[in-house]
Design a protein around this motif. Structure first.
Motif, short mmCIF file in Angstrom:
data_model
loop_
_atom_site.label_atom_id
_atom_site.label_comp_id
_atom_site.label_asym_id
_atom_site.label_seq_id
_atom_site.Cartn_x
_atom_site.Cartn_y
_atom_site.Cartn_z
N THR A 131 0.84 -1.20 0.00
CA THR A 131 0.00 0.00 0.00
C THR A 131 0.87 1.25 0.00
N LYS A 132 0.70 2.10 -1.00
CA LYS A 132 1.45 3.35 -1.05
C LYS A 132 0.96 4.29 0.05
N LEU A 133 1.87 5.11 0.56
CA LEU A 133 1.51 5.99 1.67
C LEU A 133 0.37 6.93 1.30
N LYS A 134 0.31 7.35 0.04
CA LYS A 134 -0.79 8.22 -0.39
C LYS A 134 -2.13 7.49 -0.27
N ALA A 135 -2.18 6.25 -0.76
CA ALA A 135 -3.40 5.46 -0.68
C ALA A 135 -3.73 5.11 0.77
N LEU A 136 -2.69 4.87 1.58
CA LEU A 136 -2.90 4.59 3.00
C LEU A 136 -3.56 5.78 3.68
N GLY A 137 -3.05 6.97 3.40
CA GLY A 137 -3.63 8.17 3.99
C GLY A 137 -5.09 8.34 3.62
N GLU A 138 -5.41 8.10 2.35
CA GLU A 138 -6.80 8.25 1.91
C GLU A 138 -7.68 7.17 2.53
N GLY A 139 -7.17 5.94 2.61
CA GLY A 139 -7.94 4.86 3.20
C GLY A 139 -8.25 5.11 4.67
N LEU A 140 -7.25 5.58 5.40
CA LEU A 140 -7.48 5.91 6.80
C LEU A 140 -8.45 7.07 6.94
N TYR A 141 -8.32 8.06 6.08
CA TYR A 141 -9.20 9.24 6.13
C TYR A 141 -10.66 8.84 5.91
N ASP A 142 -10.87 7.93 4.96
CA ASP A 142 -12.24 7.47 4.69
C ASP A 142 -12.84 6.76 5.91
N ALA A 143 -11.97 6.20 6.75
CA ALA A 143 -12.43 5.52 7.96
C ALA A 143 -12.43 6.44 9.17
N GLY A 144 -12.13 7.73 8.96
CA GLY A 144 -12.10 8.70 10.05
C GLY A 144 -10.84 8.63 10.88
N LEU A 145 -9.73 8.11 10.29
CA LEU A 145 -8.50 7.88 11.03
C LEU A 145 -7.34 8.61 10.37
N ALA A 146 -6.18 8.60 11.04
CA ALA A 146 -5.00 9.26 10.50
C ALA A 146 -3.75 8.73 11.18
N MET A 147 -2.62 8.83 10.48
CA MET A 147 -1.31 8.54 11.07
C MET A 147 -0.92 9.67 12.02
#
Length: 404
Positions: A83-99
C-alpha cells in the motif's frame, strides 16, 4: 529477466526472475521454492530507495499487488505491504482515522518505508516504524508469522525496521488516531537567524524543519500545527521574521488532513545522503557541513540541505535508537555529480556519531555499523532464526549485516 531502475535512476540492475504475487499464499510458495533450490529473494516496494537494499541478480519480489487498508478500530489499522503511503492516507481518512506523522514523500509503500527507517520531523515523533505495532511476514523457511506485543513479542523490535532481512512482510498493523487537520506555514530567513531560534522553533511547533540553500545562505522554515490547537499544542504563532528577509512575511501554504498537508510533490528527481545525529552534536556538525559546502562544494553542491528531528526509540536497527536525533540530508539534482560531495559529507557525519539512513546513499559496511547499534547482535540472532538459510541475504545486504 527483468531490469529494475529506482526512483532517482542511480540504481539499475537486472534480476533473473521478477515475481509479483497477488496474495500471501503466492509469497509463501515462492519463498519455499527459492529455499529448496538454493536461490535468494529480495523484496521491493515502490523503488524510492537509492541504497542497493533491493539489488539482486536472482529473484526480485514486488509487493505492489499486496495493497489495501483495513480499519480495525479507533486506534488500530492494518495495511497490506504494498500500500502506497498516499493510498494509505486516503484509506485511513475514509475511515475517520490518520497517522501520527508522515515524511515528505508519499510515493513509498508502507512496508518499504517502515523497513528502511523513513521519518518525518518533530521532537515528539519517532520514525514511521514507531507507529507499527504488528507485522505479518513470510519467513525464510516459508512460515507465516505474526509478530506483535501478543505474539512473538521478542521479535517486534527487530521486525518493525528489518531491511527486508527477516522475511517478506505481507501486512503491518499501525497505531492510528482520529483524523485531524494541520495548518502548514513557511517563511524564509538567513541561516544564522534560523540557527539562533532553532530550539524555540522545534519545541513550540508540532512539526518543524528547514532547508538551507548554500548559494544564498538563506533558509526556508516550515512548521505544522493542529488547526484546533488540541493535545497541548498551541495554534501556530510565528516568531519575528527579520526585516531583511528577501521573501517577505510568513505565508500559509495549506491546511488540511495530515496526508494531504505534509507530503510534497516531487517532480524534480534527486540523490540524497542523510545521517541521523545525536541532537547535542548537531550544532557543531552543521557548522562543519556548512563550512565545507561553502568552501569546497558550492559550485556543484548548491541545491539544498534539509534539517529535521526524530524522537528516540527502542527499535534495534533504528537510526534514532536510544537518542533524540537531528538529521542532516544533502540533496543533489540527478543531473549533477554527487559522489565526491556526499563522501565528504559522510566523513563529517561519522565524525559526530551519525548513523546513515538505510534507504539513502552511504558507504558504510557491517564493520562500521555494528558499534553504532547497541542491539546489533540481537537483530542478527533474530535474522538467523527467521532466515537460517539466507534466502533474503543478497551480497549488498551481507555487506551491511555481516562482517568479513
Amino acid at each position: 529477466m527483468r531490469q529494475f531502475v529506482n526512483w532517482s535512476g542511480s540504481l539499475s540492475f537486472t534480476a533473473r526472475e521478477f515475481a509479483e504475487p497477488a496474495d500471501e499464499d503466492a509469497v509463501r510458495e515462492l519463498v519455499v521454492r527459492a529455499r529448496e533450490s538454493g536461490r535468494t529473494i529480495r523484496p521491493v516496494g515502490s523503488g524510492h530507495s537509492s541504497s542497493p537494499l533491493t539489488r539482486t541478480d536472482d529473484i526480485l519480489l514486488s509487493v505492489d499487488r499486496l495493497a489495501g487498508v483495513i480499519a480495525e478500530d479507533a486506534d488500530r489499522a492494518r495495511a497490506c505491504a504494498g500500500t502506497k503511503l498516499k493510498a494509505l492516507g486516503e484509506g485511513l481518512y475514509d475511515a475517520g482515522l490518520a497517522m501520527d506523522n508522515l515524511g515528505d514523500v508519499d510515493y513509498q509503500s508502507i512496508a518499504g518505508a517502515t523497513a528502511t527507517g523513513t521519518h518525518g520531523t518533530g521532537v515528539g515523533f519517532g520514525n514511521l516504524c514507531t507507529q507499527v505495532v504488528g507485522v505479518r511476514l513470510v519467513t525464510g523457511t516459508g512460515e507465516v508469522l505474526d509478530i506483535s506485543a501478543d505474539d512473538n513479542a521478542d521479535l517486534l523490535p527487530a521486525a518493525r525496521l528489518s531491511l527486508g532481512a527477516l522475511g517478506v512482510v505481507t501486512q503491518v498493523t499501525l497505531d492510528v488516531q482520529q483524523q485531524y487537520e494541520l495548518r502548514r506555514r513557511a517563511w524564509c530567513a538567513h541561516v544564522d537567524w534560523t540557527l539562533d531560534h532553532l530550539a524555540e522553533l522545534q519545541h513550540t511547533n508540532r512539526n518543524m524543519d528547514f532547508y538551507w540553500y548554500p548559494r544564498s545562505d538563506q533558509t526556508q522554515i516550515r512548521t505544522l500545527n493542529r488547526s484546533d490547537g488540541t493535545s497541548g499544542e498551541r495554534v501556530w504563532a510565528a516568531p519575528r521574521v527579520p526585516d531583511s528577509g528577501p521573501w517577505g512575511a510568513p505565508h500559509e501554504i495549506r491546511s488540511g488532513p495530515i496526508h494531504r498537508t505534509i507530503p510534497q510533490e516531487r517532480e524534480l528527481r534527486f540523490e540524497e545522503i542523510e545521517y541521523m545525529l545525536p541532537s547535542e552534536a548537531f550544532p557543531a556538525c552543521f557548522a562543519e557541513v556548512r563550512r565545507r559546502i561553502l568552501q569546497r562544494h558550492r559550485t556543484v553542491g548548491g541545491w539544498r540541505v534539509l534539517v529535521r528531528t526524530i524522537a528516540a526509540d527502542d527499535i534495534w536497527l533504528s537510526n534514532a535508537y536510544g537518542r533524540p536525533t537531528t538529521t542532516i540530508a544533502c540533496l543533489q539534482n540527478t543531473s549533477l555529480p554527487y559522489e565526491d560531495y556526499f563522501r565528504d559529507m559522510e566523513a563529517v557525519f561519522r565524525q559526530y556519531g551519525g548513523r546513515p539512513h538505510w534507504g539513502k546513499k552511504h558507504w558504510m559496511t557491517a564493520r562500521d555499523l555494528r558499534p553504532l547499534y547497541p542491539r546489533w547482535e540481537d537483530f542478527q540472532d533474530a535474522r538467523r532464526r527467521l532466515d537460517p538459510d539466507g534466502v533474503f541475504l543478497s551480497p549488498d545486504l551481507a555487506r551491511l549485516l555481516e562482517e568479513s
